[in-house]
Design a protein around this motif. Structure first.
Motif, PDB file in Angstrom:
ATOM      1  N   PRO A   1       0.077  -2.818   4.917  1.00 10.91           N
ATOM      2  CA  PRO A   1      -0.873  -2.496   3.604  1.00 10.91           C
ATOM      3  C   PRO A   1      -0.284  -1.411   2.668  1.00 10.91           C
ATOM      4  O   PRO A   1      -0.355  -1.517   1.421  1.00 10.91           O
ATOM      5  CB  PRO A   1      -1.871  -1.913   4.375  1.00 10.91           C
TER       6      PRO A   1
ATOM      7  N   GLY B   1      -7.669  -2.445  -3.078  1.00  9.67           N
ATOM      8  CA  GLY B   1      -7.357  -2.844  -1.984  1.00  9.67           C
ATOM      9  C   GLY B   1      -8.672  -3.433  -1.543  1.00  9.67           C
ATOM     10  O   GLY B   1      -9.700  -3.040  -1.477  1.00  9.67           O
TER      11      GLY B   1
ATOM     12  N   TRP C   1      -2.076  -8.393   4.926  1.00  8.19           N
ATOM     13  CA  TRP C   1      -2.233  -8.514   6.536  1.00  8.19           C
ATOM     14  C   TRP C   1      -0.873  -8.611   7.058  1.00  8.19           C
ATOM     15  O   TRP C   1       0.134  -9.363   6.480  1.00  8.19           O
ATOM     16  CB  TRP C   1      -3.009  -9.812   6.398  1.00  8.19           C
TER      17      TRP C   1
ATOM     18  N   HIS D   1      -5.027  -7.989  -1.074  1.00  9.04           N
ATOM     19  CA  HIS D   1      -5.318  -7.943   0.311  1.00  9.04           C
ATOM     20  C   HIS D   1      -3.984  -8.170   1.184  1.00  9.04           C
ATOM     21  O   HIS D   1      -3.246  -9.071   0.944  1.00  9.04           O
ATOM     22  CB  HIS D   1      -6.352  -8.956   0.697  1.00  9.04           C
TER      23      HIS D   1
ATOM     24  N   VAL E   1      -2.928   4.611   6.238  1.00  3.22           N
ATOM     25  CA  VAL E   1      -2.915   3.915   5.018  1.00  3.22           C
ATOM     26  C   VAL E   1      -3.051   4.572   3.810  1.00  3.22           C
ATOM     27  O   VAL E   1      -2.163   4.642   2.752  1.00  3.22           O
ATOM     28  CB  VAL E   1      -3.753   2.554   5.088  1.00  3.22           C
TER      29      VAL E   1
ATOM     30  N   ASP F   1     -10.418  -5.615   1.940  1.00  2.00           N
ATOM     31  CA  ASP F   1      -9.943  -5.835   3.306  1.00  2.00           C
ATOM     32  C   ASP F   1     -10.973  -6.812   4.180  1.00  2.00           C
ATOM     33  O   ASP F   1     -11.077  -6.994   5.356  1.00  2.00           O
ATOM     34  CB  ASP F   1      -9.647  -4.700   4.323  1.00  2.00           C
TER      35      ASP F   1
END
Length: 284
Positions: free
Chosen positions: A233, A152, A183, A181, A265, A154
């Protein structure tokens, strides 16, 4: 940093799966492996003699478990330097302390305690959320090999330790690295808000590529696929894990709202991903 791999084992099938995974990773890294079994203190408020008998019995059981685990390693990866250790104390605390000495800490998804139907054990969750450095939570049972590692991304500095670990893992395995990534769609946050979705996507793609570029320059042999998606996510990362041998996520370790959001998350990915997951916290 040492190439020592530490794995916690408690006699559960999940724990022995973690031992096998740790043996393979120590072999790839040409590192040593330490297998740890934690003996919890006497949990009942009864006369002290019971506590003594409990500790003696549990210590003997821990040694038997460690012998089984060591045999798994010697059969699977006979060249790996393996040692065992019995530690008295609270499992989550003892394992976090072990993590500070190691390149990574490996645990199973579920232990011998807790609820039979639980997806993730409380010790695994506690260690993954608080231990320094990489904590690997190993999927139960065998898994197909996809030749892919997912991480992951960010755009924040806190993602750097996860990227360092991800590129290292991809390099050692000879695997492709998928940088994910995710969003959230703006209309999910504000239904009346209108914007250029494609422009937003390009912006997130640029941020992701900028963060990846220095790591690609350091590891030119690793093939990287940039995967930028508009979506939640947890769902996006768990989806990437369906075709990955290892899914890696970062942990900011901040206080306040940022920590709470990221923690949700992390918990979501650990509960929903169908592959082995590594949570990487920055070492202080």
């Amino acid at each position: 940093m040492s190439e020592l791999v530490v794995v916690g084992v408690d006699g559960s099938p999940s724990g022995f799966d973690a031992v096998a995974w740790a043996a393979d990773d120590a072999f790839r890294a040409k590192g040593a492996l330490r297998i740890v079994s934690v003996v919890e203190t006497w949990p009942y408020q009864v006369p002290q003699i019971a506590a003594v008998e409990w500790e003696s019995s549990m210590t003997e059981r821990a040694r038997e478990i460690l012998a089984q685990a060591e045999e798994i390693v010697r059969e699977r990866r006979p060249t790996v330097d393996v040692s065992t250790r019995v530690i008295a104390g609270k499992a989550s605390v003892a394992l976090r302390e072990q993590a500070s000495e190691a390149a990574e800490l490996v645990v199973g998804r579920r232990g011998t305690g807790g609820f039979a139907g639980a997806v993730l054990g409380s010790v695994s969750m506690s260690v993954a959320g608080q231990a320094p450095g990489p904590v690997v939570v190993v999927r139960d049972g065998g898994a197909a090999a996809y030749g892919e590692v997912a991480v992951g991304v960010d755009g924040s500095p806190a993602a750097e330790p996860a990227l360092a670990y991800a590129f290292r893992q991809a390099e050692l395995r000879g695997s492709m690295l998928r940088a994910v990534h995710a969003w959230p769609p703006p209309f999910a946050l504000a239904p009346d808000f209108s914007c250029d979705i494609e422009a937003l996507r390009e912006s997130h793609l640029r941020i992701t590529r900028e963060q990846l570029t220095p790591w690609q320059e350091r590891h030119p042999e690793v093939k990287v696929v940039t995967d930028v998606q508009c979506g939640h996510p947890v769902k996006t990362l768990a989806g990437a894990g369906e075709r990955a041998d290892l899914l890696i996520i970062g942990s900011h370790g901040r206080s306040g709202l940022g920590s709470a959001v990221l923690g949700s998350v992390m918990r979501g990915v650990l509960h929903h991903a169908h592959c082995t997951v590594a949570v990487v916290r920055e070492r202080h």
